[in-house]
Design an enzyme around this catalytic site. Structure first.
Site, PDB file in Angstrom:
ATOM      1  N   MET A  61       0.863  -1.161   0.000  1.00 10.84           N
ATOM      2  CA  MET A  61       0.000   0.000   0.000  1.00 10.84           C
ATOM      3  C   MET A  61       0.908   1.222   0.000  1.00 10.84           C
ATOM      4  SD  MET A  61      -3.191   0.794   2.570  1.00 10.84           S
ATOM      5  CE  MET A  61      -2.259   0.375   4.033  1.00 10.84           C
ATOM      6  N   ARG A 112      -6.129  -1.954   9.448  1.00 12.28           N
ATOM      7  CA  ARG A 112      -6.218  -1.399  10.802  1.00 12.28           C
ATOM      8  C   ARG A 112      -6.677  -2.444  11.816  1.00 12.28           C
ATOM      9  NH1 ARG A 112      -8.403   4.672   9.068  1.00 12.28           N
ATOM     10  NH2 ARG A 112      -6.305   5.449   8.597  1.00 12.28           N
ATOM     11  N   TYR A 115       1.943   3.294  12.487  1.00 10.54           N
ATOM     12  CA  TYR A 115       1.542   3.082  11.089  1.00 10.54           C
ATOM     13  C   TYR A 115       0.062   2.717  10.955  1.00 10.54           C
ATOM     14  CZ  TYR A 115       2.970  -1.918  11.868  1.00 10.54           C
ATOM     15  OH  TYR A 115       3.149  -3.206  12.316  1.00 10.54           O
ATOM     16  N   GLU A 116      -0.400   2.705   9.691  1.00  5.45           N
ATOM     17  CA  GLU A 116      -1.810   2.513   9.343  1.00  5.45           C
ATOM     18  C   GLU A 116      -2.716   3.549  10.013  1.00  5.45           C
ATOM     19  OE1 GLU A 116      -2.383   0.843   6.951  1.00  5.45           O
ATOM     20  OE2 GLU A 116      -0.649  -0.488   6.865  1.00  5.45           O
ATOM     21  N   GLY A 117      -2.236   4.786  10.053  1.00  7.77           N
ATOM     22  CA  GLY A 117      -2.971   5.855  10.725  1.00  7.77           C
ATOM     23  C   GLY A 117      -2.599   5.890  12.187  1.00  7.77           C
TER      24      GLY A 117
END
Length: 587
Positions: free
Chosen positions: A167, A299, A443-445
């Site tokens: 991603m 997430r 990571y991932e927001g």
């Protein structure tokens, strides 16, 4: 577990409790046509096989992979010794296809079992887990948004695990604010696009596990509006089809890998797209919506990383305490009160072990519930059930990502304390878990973004709210009143449901006067929701536990005695976030 021993033993007893008693998932599967042939013995067999694979294949590579790390030479990445062979074994066993659609060659098993598998993989080897970690999300994204020819060409390879996926969002000037992305795309006459730009922090951007890597890249078309509304999503493979057949390299270059604090066996790459060929996925300028399918899957899996770290940290600490004389209860010591596995130790050690176990097992119940909700959202027999599951999953996803990863790191640190000075020494392995677990909060927001997502978008936005979750929590409190072991817990859970509801309503009212309040209160609000949700998990555990799981009731009492005290702290911090001057003028 003595120093350096790499063995991982899956917590099959507790996994079975959550699947078969806490969730009663086999009963729900019977009501879903997609899973009606799946029963508890088959699910147990799958979990046992996953645990054996992780224990026999992945765990022995974890410490060595951390020491060796990845190597970068001439634009290519070499993973630690044994990683590629382990991945081939993973593919041959069919694990990548576990929850994928049978139409694409998948096994069509529940997301819930995929959640179990992901917890085990992270517990045994987090760095290795990063390589296949985005496969499921990539498959979901392409199945939902890619044109037919892309699905036919790429999905079978991804489902089988022949190829891996990435991603590609972050750029040097654009981390959390994706509206600042500069990577460009221009259309070609043959229907493809040419992609130009650079991406950083790309997990698995290059490696030697698979021949091809499918990059999903956010970029801007020439007519794109500014901000996130101008982003489009493109499939940009490392190798692309030749017109005459076969595959050739694409203009995707790895310019280097990061030297990191943890997960050193995972290649974190800088990628350069130099007029690389790519193909549009979804609609122009709607790339973020398409990418969110992948991001939401990621997430949940990152939240399960927090659970995986907590589980392994607890097991290491428990085994070490059993082997250390000074960890045992002194002759005059009263002995630690708490869940099974804590009694018999010196009181401070017993308390730490009790906390580790209770938080870990509570997180497992909530995390698996989220996976089960995804199955219900897709396959419940009626639309009302599917809609309810979607609403609950949307509320739980940011909580699980943020709350679990924060707890995973803090619990790993607490587990290190059980070791004393030995915990700071590499050969005892707990220091690696502390280092590896820290990145999941970023990571991932980031966890701060998750908190804002929960409060602003999921709770305070028009038409949104916390009511779907509160409804489930209140229903559990009502059911638990009829159970003698759970009745005292039911009263406390009901009280905290009302306090959480009151706090939510007060935030909504205050935010109308003070627009900055949600940003100040969001993190503590998410922690409050997470803590009350853990109380729900333990109240249900106390209610449904059979005599064979009497230890669950003691664990539940321990959480309500100690863990739920955190809720008072988070509530007071939310109240402190209110602007005193505004409250003076608008009491």
């Amino acid at each position: 577990m003595s120093a350096g021993r790499p063995r991982y033993e899956a917590p099959l007893r507790d996994i079975g409790f959550v699947l078969e008693q806490w969730l009663d998932a086999p009963s729900d599967w019977k009501r879903m046509p997609a899973y009606e042939s799946l029963d508890a013995p088959t699910a147990r067999m799958i979990c046992e096989a996953a645990g054996q694979f992780c224990g026999d294949v992945l765990a022995p590579l974890n410490g060595g992979g951390d020491l060796q790390g990845c190597a970068f030479d001439g634009g290519t990445v070499r993973t630690p010794d044994g990683f590629a062979a382990a991945y081939r074994a993973y593919v041959e066993a069919g694990w990548p296809a576990l929850a994928c659609d049978p139409a694409d060659g998948g096994q069509g098993l529940p997301e819930l079992l995929d959640a179990v598998l992901n917890e085990m993989i992270v517990s045994s080897n987090h760095a290795w887990a990063m390589y296949p970690g985005l496969l499921r999300g990539a498959c979901l994204c392409l199945r939902a948004h890619a044109p037919q020819w892309i699905r036919e060409t790429y999905l079978p390879h991804l489902v089988r695990g022949d190829w891996l996926a990435t991603m590609c969002l972050t750029e040097p000037q654009a981390g959390s604010d994706l509206g600042l992305l500069r990577t460009r795309a221009r259309a070609c006459e043959d229907g493809s696009h040419r992609i130009e730009g650079s991406k950083i922090f790309i997990s698995g951007g290059d490696h030697d596990l698979t021949e091809n890597i499918v990059h999903l890249v956010l970029a801007r078309l020439p007519d794109a509006p500014s901000g996130t509304k101008g982003l489009s999503l493109f499939l940009v493979p490392k190798r692309i089809p030749r017109d005459e057949g076969g595959w050739e390299p694409n203009a995707v270059h790895c310019d280097g890998i990061e030297s990191k604090m943890g997960i050193k066996g995972s290649a974190t790459c800088t990628l350069r797209f130099e007029d690389a060929r790519g193909w549009l996925v979804g609609e122009p300028h709607r790339g973020l919506a398409a990418m969110f399918v992948m991001m939401n899957s990621a997430r949940l899996h990152v939240g399960l990383q927090g659970l995986g770290h907590a589980e392994m940290a607890y097991r290491l600490a428990l085994d070490h305490a059993r082997e250390r004389l000074e960890a045992r209860a002194l002759p005059r010591a009263e002995g630690a009160r708490g869940p099974a596995g804590a009694a018999g130790f010196h009181a401070p050690v017993g308390r730490m072990l009790a906390d580790l176990r209770v938080w870990t097992e509570g997180m497992r119940a909530l995390g698996y519930w989220a996976g089960h909700l995804l199955d219900q959202a897709a396959h419940a027999p009626d639309e009302a059930g599917r809609a309810r599951a979607r609403d609950l999953a949307a509320l739980l996803t940011p909580v699980i990502k943020s709350f679990f990863t924060e707890r995973g790191f803090s619990l790993a640190s607490e587990a290190l304390q059980v070791f004393g000075g030995y915990g700071y020494v590499r050969e005892y392995r707990i220091e690696q878990i502390v280092r590896d677990s820290r990145v999941a909060m970023i990571y991932e927001g980031t966890n701060q973004i998750q908190a804002m997502d929960l409060l602003r978008r999921k709770v305070l936005a028009p038409g949104a709210g916390l009511e779907p979750l509160l409804e489930v929590l209140r229903a559990e409190a009502a059911a638990a009143r009829a159970s003698a072991p759970a009745r005292p817990l039911a009263e406390a859970l009901q009280a905290w449901c009302e306090r959480l509801d009151d706090a939510t309503r007060a935030l909504a009212a205050d935010a109308a006067i003070d627009p900055g309040l949600p940003a100040r209160a969001a993190e503590d609000y998410l922690r409050l929701v997470g803590t009350v949700a853990l109380a729900f998990a333990w109240c249900r555990a106390a209610r449904v536990a059979t005599a064979a799981f009497e230890d669950k009731r003691e664990s539940a009492r321990h959480f309500f005695r100690y863990g739920l005290l955190d809720a008072e702290h988070w509530l007071r911090r939310i109240q402190a976030a209110r602007d005193p001057e505004i409250q003076r003028r608008h009491p």
